[in-house]
Design a protein around this motif. Structure first.
Motif, PDB file in Angstrom:
ATOM      1  N   ALA A 172      45.702 133.074 158.993  1.00 15.47           N
ATOM      2  CA  ALA A 172      46.338 133.478 160.248  1.00 15.47           C
ATOM      3  C   ALA A 172      45.929 132.741 161.412  1.00 15.47           C
ATOM      4  O   ALA A 172      47.023 132.277 162.223  1.00 15.47           O
ATOM      5  N   VAL A 173      44.897 132.148 161.658  1.00 19.22           N
ATOM      6  CA  VAL A 173      44.461 131.412 162.645  1.00 19.22           C
ATOM      7  C   VAL A 173      44.857 130.125 162.990  1.00 19.22           C
ATOM      8  O   VAL A 173      45.289 129.493 163.830  1.00 19.22           O
ATOM      9  N   VAL A 174      44.936 129.523 161.553  1.00 15.98           N
ATOM     10  CA  VAL A 174      45.839 128.247 161.480  1.00 15.98           C
ATOM     11  C   VAL A 174      47.025 128.029 161.245  1.00 15.98           C
ATOM     12  O   VAL A 174      47.522 126.702 160.841  1.00 15.98           O
ATOM     13  N   ASN A 175      47.658 129.188 161.153  1.00 14.52           N
ATOM     14  CA  ASN A 175      49.027 129.445 160.651  1.00 14.52           C
ATOM     15  C   ASN A 175      49.504 128.671 159.451  1.00 14.52           C
ATOM     16  O   ASN A 175      50.100 127.650 159.203  1.00 14.52           O
ATOM     17  N   ASN A 176      48.685 128.958 158.455  1.00 18.15           N
ATOM     18  CA  ASN A 176      48.473 128.148 156.964  1.00 18.15           C
ATOM     19  C   ASN A 176      49.867 128.729 156.433  1.00 18.15           C
ATOM     20  O   ASN A 176      50.451 129.693 156.125  1.00 18.15           O
ATOM     21  N   ALA A 177      50.876 127.402 156.059  1.00 18.79           N
ATOM     22  CA  ALA A 177      52.111 127.726 155.320  1.00 18.79           C
ATOM     23  C   ALA A 177      51.840 127.402 153.942  1.00 18.79           C
ATOM     24  O   ALA A 177      53.065 127.015 153.330  1.00 18.79           O
ATOM     25  N   ASP A 178      50.634 127.405 153.399  1.00 21.71           N
ATOM     26  CA  ASP A 178      50.703 126.842 151.959  1.00 21.71           C
ATOM     27  C   ASP A 178      49.701 127.359 151.094  1.00 21.71           C
ATOM     28  O   ASP A 178      49.293 127.106 149.969  1.00 21.71           O
ATOM     29  N   ARG A 179      49.433 128.985 151.500  1.00 16.97           N
ATOM     30  CA  ARG A 179      48.171 129.459 150.265  1.00 16.97           C
ATOM     31  C   ARG A 179      48.872 129.938 149.149  1.00 16.97           C
ATOM     32  O   ARG A 179      49.861 130.816 149.368  1.00 16.97           O
TER      33      ARG A 179
END
Length: 82
Positions: free
Chosen positions: A34-41
């Motif tokens: 959420a903090v790094v706005n991960n678009a690939d987990r």
């Protein structure tokens, strides 16, 4: 950029791990996403090791100015992550 090879524990069912609601390491990873706005987990990006640690393999699809959060760790949606 540097990389560290993680020898993952192949006996761990990462699908069951990803669906778990009580794993502290997964909660921490969900906060990180959420903090790094991960678009690939993805589930395959969860790397449990033989010592009980959990690592995440990421591919740099983070920090976008646009909200792109995509993660397999949705089980804490709407809940406190403490």
């Amino acid at each position: 950029m540097c990389q560290l090879w993680i020898e993952s524990d192949e006996t761990v069912d990462v699908i069951a791990l990803a669906r778990s609601h009580d794993n502290a390491a997964l909660r921490c990873m969900a906060v990180f996403d959420a903090v790094v706005n991960n678009a690939d987990r993805k589930i395959g990006h969860l790397l449990p090791d033989r010592d009980g640690n959990l690592f995440g393999c990421d591919h740099g699809v983070c920090f976008s100015e646009d909200y792109k959060l995509r993660t397999v760790l949705w089980q804490w949606r709407g809940r406190k992550l403490r």
